[in-house]
Every structure is written in C-alpha cells, then in structure tokens.
Write a protein that holds these residues in place. Sequence first.
Motif, PDB file in Angstrom:
ATOM      1  N   LEU A   1     -49.419  14.253 -41.015  1.00 16.43           N
ATOM      2  CA  LEU A   1     -48.718  13.250 -40.229  1.00 16.43           C
ATOM      3  C   LEU A   1     -47.207  13.501 -40.222  1.00 16.43           C
ATOM      4  O   LEU A   1     -46.543  13.302 -39.204  1.00 16.43           O
ATOM      5  CB  LEU A   1     -49.010  11.846 -40.773  1.00 16.43           C
ATOM      6  N   LEU A   2     -46.665  13.941 -41.353  1.00 12.40           N
ATOM      7  CA  LEU A   2     -45.250  14.277 -41.383  1.00 12.40           C
ATOM      8  C   LEU A   2     -44.967  15.484 -40.492  1.00 12.40           C
ATOM      9  O   LEU A   2     -43.969  15.514 -39.769  1.00 12.40           O
ATOM     10  CB  LEU A   2     -44.786  14.560 -42.809  1.00 12.40           C
ATOM     11  N   GLY A   3     -45.847  16.471 -40.539  1.00 13.85           N
ATOM     12  CA  GLY A   3     -45.666  17.628 -39.664  1.00 13.85           C
ATOM     13  C   GLY A   3     -45.702  17.243 -38.200  1.00 13.85           C
ATOM     14  O   GLY A   3     -44.888  17.721 -37.396  1.00 13.85           O
ATOM     15  N   ARG A   4     -46.633  16.357 -37.863  1.00 22.36           N
ATOM     16  CA  ARG A   4     -46.706  15.873 -36.473  1.00 22.36           C
ATOM     17  C   ARG A   4     -45.443  15.106 -36.108  1.00 22.36           C
ATOM     18  O   ARG A   4     -44.898  15.248 -35.006  1.00 22.36           O
ATOM     19  CB  ARG A   4     -47.941  14.979 -36.313  1.00 22.36           C
ATOM     20  N   ALA A   5     -44.962  14.280 -37.046  1.00 21.10           N
ATOM     21  CA  ALA A   5     -43.755  13.496 -36.788  1.00 21.10           C
ATOM     22  C   ALA A   5     -42.536  14.396 -36.600  1.00 21.10           C
ATOM     23  O   ALA A   5     -41.694  14.152 -35.729  1.00 21.10           O
ATOM     24  CB  ALA A   5     -43.515  12.515 -37.935  1.00 21.10           C
ATOM     25  N   ILE A   6     -42.424  15.456 -37.414  1.00 22.36           N
ATOM     26  CA  ILE A   6     -41.292  16.376 -37.284  1.00 22.36           C
ATOM     27  C   ILE A   6     -41.338  17.094 -35.945  1.00 22.36           C
ATOM     28  O   ILE A   6     -40.317  17.222 -35.248  1.00 22.36           O
ATOM     29  CB  ILE A   6     -41.287  17.385 -38.447  1.00 22.36           C
ATOM     30  N   ILE A   7     -42.522  17.560 -35.551  1.00 19.35           N
ATOM     31  CA  ILE A   7     -42.645  18.259 -34.266  1.00 19.35           C
ATOM     32  C   ILE A   7     -42.291  17.333 -33.114  1.00 19.35           C
ATOM     33  O   ILE A   7     -41.538  17.704 -32.192  1.00 19.35           O
ATOM     34  CB  ILE A   7     -44.078  18.811 -34.105  1.00 19.35           C
ATOM     35  N   ASN A   8     -42.807  16.109 -33.137  1.00 20.50           N
ATOM     36  CA  ASN A   8     -42.500  15.157 -32.065  1.00 20.50           C
ATOM     37  C   ASN A   8     -41.003  14.844 -32.009  1.00 20.50           C
ATOM     38  O   ASN A   8     -40.412  14.776 -30.926  1.00 20.50           O
ATOM     39  CB  ASN A   8     -43.290  13.863 -32.277  1.00 20.50           C
ATOM     40  N   THR A   9     -40.390  14.656 -33.168  1.00 24.64           N
ATOM     41  CA  THR A   9     -38.965  14.326 -33.207  1.00 24.64           C
ATOM     42  C   THR A   9     -38.118  15.477 -32.684  1.00 24.64           C
ATOM     43  O   THR A   9     -37.177  15.273 -31.906  1.00 24.64           O
ATOM     44  CB  THR A   9     -38.541  13.977 -34.643  1.00 24.64           C
ATOM     45  N   LEU A  10     -38.452  16.700 -33.101  1.00 28.29           N
ATOM     46  CA  LEU A  10     -37.700  17.857 -32.615  1.00 28.29           C
ATOM     47  C   LEU A  10     -37.917  18.077 -31.119  1.00 28.29           C
ATOM     48  O   LEU A  10     -36.989  18.501 -30.398  1.00 28.29           O
ATOM     49  CB  LEU A  10     -38.103  19.107 -33.396  1.00 28.29           C
ATOM     50  N   LEU A  11     -39.109  17.786 -30.631  1.00 25.66           N
ATOM     51  CA  LEU A  11     -39.355  17.895 -29.187  1.00 25.66           C
ATOM     52  C   LEU A  11     -38.518  16.882 -28.415  1.00 25.66           C
ATOM     53  O   LEU A  11     -37.938  17.209 -27.366  1.00 25.66           O
ATOM     54  CB  LEU A  11     -40.845  17.686 -28.896  1.00 25.66           C
ATOM     55  N   ILE A  12     -38.452  15.655 -28.927  1.00 26.48           N
ATOM     56  CA  ILE A  12     -37.628  14.637 -28.267  1.00 26.48           C
ATOM     57  C   ILE A  12     -36.169  15.088 -28.221  1.00 26.48           C
ATOM     58  O   ILE A  12     -35.496  14.978 -27.185  1.00 26.48           O
ATOM     59  CB  ILE A  12     -37.769  13.292 -28.995  1.00 26.48           C
ATOM     60  N   ALA A  13     -35.673  15.616 -29.335  1.00 27.67           N
ATOM     61  CA  ALA A  13     -34.282  16.069 -29.374  1.00 27.67           C
ATOM     62  C   ALA A  13     -34.067  17.262 -28.452  1.00 27.67           C
ATOM     63  O   ALA A  13     -33.068  17.327 -27.724  1.00 27.67           O
ATOM     64  CB  ALA A  13     -33.895  16.426 -30.809  1.00 27.67           C
ATOM     65  N   ALA A  14     -34.993  18.220 -28.464  1.00 27.70           N
ATOM     66  CA  ALA A  14     -34.836  19.427 -27.656  1.00 27.70           C
ATOM     67  C   ALA A  14     -34.918  19.143 -26.164  1.00 27.70           C
ATOM     68  O   ALA A  14     -34.337  19.869 -25.353  1.00 27.70           O
ATOM     69  CB  ALA A  14     -35.905  20.461 -28.048  1.00 27.70           C
ATOM     70  N   ILE A  15     -35.635  18.078 -25.778  1.00 27.92           N
ATOM     71  CA  ILE A  15     -35.768  17.742 -24.361  1.00 27.92           C
ATOM     72  C   ILE A  15     -34.649  16.823 -23.904  1.00 27.92           C
ATOM     73  O   ILE A  15     -34.011  17.054 -22.858  1.00 27.92           O
ATOM     74  CB  ILE A  15     -37.141  17.088 -24.101  1.00 27.92           C
ATOM     75  N   THR A  16     -34.384  15.787 -24.668  1.00 30.41           N
ATOM     76  CA  THR A  16     -33.447  14.761 -24.199  1.00 30.41           C
ATOM     77  C   THR A  16     -31.990  15.193 -24.280  1.00 30.41           C
ATOM     78  O   THR A  16     -31.195  14.834 -23.409  1.00 30.41           O
ATOM     79  CB  THR A  16     -33.626  13.469 -25.011  1.00 30.41           C
ATOM     80  N   VAL A  17     -31.620  15.958 -25.306  1.00 28.75           N
ATOM     81  CA  VAL A  17     -30.203  16.300 -25.476  1.00 28.75           C
ATOM     82  C   VAL A  17     -29.693  17.214 -24.363  1.00 28.75           C
ATOM     83  O   VAL A  17     -28.715  16.868 -23.681  1.00 28.75           O
ATOM     84  CB  VAL A  17     -29.954  16.910 -26.864  1.00 28.75           C
ATOM     85  N   PRO A  18     -30.285  18.387 -24.117  1.00 25.03           N
ATOM     86  CA  PRO A  18     -29.741  19.235 -23.038  1.00 25.03           C
ATOM     87  C   PRO A  18     -29.871  18.623 -21.653  1.00 25.03           C
ATOM     88  O   PRO A  18     -28.940  18.695 -20.848  1.00 25.03           O
ATOM     89  CB  PRO A  18     -30.550  20.529 -23.165  1.00 25.03           C
ATOM     90  N   ILE A  19     -31.017  17.990 -21.369  1.00 22.37           N
ATOM     91  CA  ILE A  19     -31.186  17.391 -20.041  1.00 22.37           C
ATOM     92  C   ILE A  19     -30.240  16.212 -19.868  1.00 22.37           C
ATOM     93  O   ILE A  19     -29.602  16.048 -18.813  1.00 22.37           O
ATOM     94  CB  ILE A  19     -32.650  16.955 -19.838  1.00 22.37           C
ATOM     95  N   GLY A  20     -30.124  15.361 -20.894  1.00 23.75           N
ATOM     96  CA  GLY A  20     -29.240  14.204 -20.805  1.00 23.75           C
ATOM     97  C   GLY A  20     -27.791  14.598 -20.635  1.00 23.75           C
ATOM     98  O   GLY A  20     -27.064  14.022 -19.809  1.00 23.75           O
ATOM     99  N   LEU A  21     -27.329  15.603 -21.385  1.00 25.70           N
ATOM    100  CA  LEU A  21     -25.936  16.036 -21.264  1.00 25.70           C
ATOM    101  C   LEU A  21     -25.683  16.709 -19.921  1.00 25.70           C
ATOM    102  O   LEU A  21     -24.622  16.515 -19.308  1.00 25.70           O
ATOM    103  CB  LEU A  21     -25.580  16.988 -22.407  1.00 25.70           C
ATOM    104  N   ALA A  22     -26.625  17.517 -19.453  1.00 24.72           N
ATOM    105  CA  ALA A  22     -26.451  18.173 -18.153  1.00 24.72           C
ATOM    106  C   ALA A  22     -26.370  17.147 -17.022  1.00 24.72           C
ATOM    107  O   ALA A  22     -25.496  17.240 -16.138  1.00 24.72           O
ATOM    108  CB  ALA A  22     -27.600  19.155 -17.899  1.00 24.72           C
ATOM    109  N   LEU A  23     -27.265  16.160 -17.039  1.00 25.34           N
ATOM    110  CA  LEU A  23     -27.208  15.112 -16.014  1.00 25.34           C
ATOM    111  C   LEU A  23     -25.906  14.327 -16.097  1.00 25.34           C
ATOM    112  O   LEU A  23     -25.307  13.985 -15.063  1.00 25.34           O
ATOM    113  CB  LEU A  23     -28.403  14.166 -16.182  1.00 25.34           C
ATOM    114  N   ALA A  24     -25.445  14.047 -17.305  1.00 25.56           N
ATOM    115  CA  ALA A  24     -24.209  13.293 -17.467  1.00 25.56           C
ATOM    116  C   ALA A  24     -23.012  14.066 -16.917  1.00 25.56           C
ATOM    117  O   ALA A  24     -22.112  13.485 -16.295  1.00 25.56           O
ATOM    118  CB  ALA A  24     -23.992  12.958 -18.939  1.00 25.56           C
ATOM    119  N   ILE A  25     -22.989  15.378 -17.130  1.00 29.02           N
ATOM    120  CA  ILE A  25     -21.888  16.188 -16.601  1.00 29.02           C
ATOM    121  C   ILE A  25     -21.907  16.180 -15.076  1.00 29.02           C
ATOM    122  O   ILE A  25     -20.864  16.020 -14.421  1.00 29.02           O
ATOM    123  CB  ILE A  25     -21.979  17.622 -17.145  1.00 29.02           C
ATOM    124  N   ILE A  26     -23.091  16.335 -14.498  1.00 27.46           N
ATOM    125  CA  ILE A  26     -23.201  16.338 -13.033  1.00 27.46           C
ATOM    126  C   ILE A  26     -22.756  15.001 -12.457  1.00 27.46           C
ATOM    127  O   ILE A  26     -21.973  14.939 -11.490  1.00 27.46           O
ATOM    128  CB  ILE A  26     -24.646  16.672 -12.610  1.00 27.46           C
TER     129      ILE A  26
END
Length: 301
Positions: A72-97
């Motif tokens: 469960l911890l492994g699943r939680a770490i993977i999900n958390t890193l996926l959220i960070a890897a998806i939301t951070v670059p896309i969110g910052l790119a959209l904000a710049i545009i």
Amino acid sequence: MTSMAPPRRKGWKERDKRWGWFFIAPQGIGLLLFTLIPFIGSFVLGFTEWNGFGMPRWAGLTNFIDQFTDPLLGRAIINTLLIAAITVPIGLALAIIVSVLLNGIRGRAIYLVMFFAPVVTSMVAVAMLWQQLLRRDGWISTAIAAVFGTNPPDWLGDPRLALAAVCMVTIWASLGLNVVIFLAGLQNIPAAVLEAAQIDGAGPIRRMLSIILPMLSPIIFFQSVIAFISSLQTFDLVFVLVKNAGPDNATRTIVYHIYDLGFAKAEFGVSSAASVILLAITLVITAAQFALQKRFVHYEV
C-alpha cells in the motif's frame, strides 16, 4: 568648555535587539510548538509501537521495515509521484501561457480575479464542486458522451480515470496562483529587450524561448519546488473528491496513507514512520531540483 559626550550606541543596540526578539517571539513560539516539537515527536514515535493509549513501546526499525515492504505504501508513493509529475509541468506551462496572454491585454484585473478565485476557496468546497461535475451523470461526463457518442465516463469510480480526475482538479485549482506570480515576473522584463528582439526579426515563439523563459527561470524554479512539495502533500482533494483512496486505491497518496494508518487503524507508530519516509522523499526531490537548477536557471548579474 566641555565637549558633549557621544551617545551610548550600545544601549540603543541592546534596546533594538530586545524589541526584535519581542516581535519575532510569536512566530518563534508558533514554530516551536506547532512545527519543531511535533516533528521531533513524530520522528521518535516512528520507532515505537503505540495505539494512542498508554505508553509507547519501543519497536526499533520494525515500523520502517514493515512500511518498506507494505504494498500500500508503494502504491501510495507511485500515485503521489504520478500526481506531481503530471500536475507540476502541465500546471506551470499553462500558467506561463495564460500569463503571457493576459500581459498583453487591458482590464486583466477581472481575469486575474476569476483565475485566483479557486486559490482562496477551500479545497473541500472545490472538491465537492468537481465531484458533482465529474459524476457519471454530471455535466462533463454527459458532454463527453454526447460529443463522442459513447457511454458517460465514470471519472470517480473507474480506477483508470480517478487519478486523472485528481490531476485535472489539482491543475485547475493551482492555476490562478501560478498565473499571478508569473504575470508579476513578466512585468519585470524590460520592454526594450522584447522590442529590440522584435525589431531584429524574432517572432513570438523565439522571444518566448530566448528571452521570456530564461528571464522567468528563477520564478519557474521557485514555483516548481513549491508545486512539487504541495503535490507530495495531496490529501484533502483525494479524501473528498474520490471518497478516501478511490476505487482499488487508485488515488491513495502518501499523506492519505499516513492518515489511514494513524486515524483509521490507530497505528500511530507506523503512521509516524510513514511520515518520516515522506519527509525523506521530499528532501531528495527538493535536493535534486536544487542540484539541477544550475543547468536551466539564469540569474541576472
């Protein structure tokens, strides 16, 4: 004729120092009571076995070993890193545009208010709003079904879509703050530099890549660090939007995992050990960002 004695500068310094300690005392006491002491207590508690009653019993590294072998911890770490890897670059790119588009129009204050509204809104309220929109019979699902002629997607009940729904809401909720910060950075870029580049024949894309992004790189770096840390602490959105960890723990994050262990299962020692692991992951990612910043961050001399 007697000369005037020089002022007692040491007395002034001592008085100013006392006033300085007086003004920082509330913040210092709050930091001590609500950050440092809980951190030390949580770190020590991670080496014990405690269910909230009685005295904690020393357990050594057992809690950490159990967590590293917990799927469960492994699943939680993977999900958390996926959220960070998806939301951070896309969110910052959209904000710049968006900030670049807003920087060139008049009356942008009303748009800033619209974009910034989710930032000052409770995340629980935001999650409940999007919960209604993302239901199988909600507006978004029915619109997609009408356009593509398919069954309405179950964003919150399908394990394959639940994490995407969390990422989408996270990007939407954080967009306004990033836009405001990037817009402030754009207004500090000298107009003469952009005009000179335009005269030399640089188009909008070239000006963006060669001038705007390099001059915004310190702000981009700062926002990326803050956004990654915030993404690693995702909890309330998951807890409300998809009802706890979602279907088949598809949206189980590390902070939700810590909450589940401590407050649902009363395993406070194990929960504290998981929180220490989260701290270690956060420090590693932040240190990696600071190590890589020399390659793409350009500071003005």
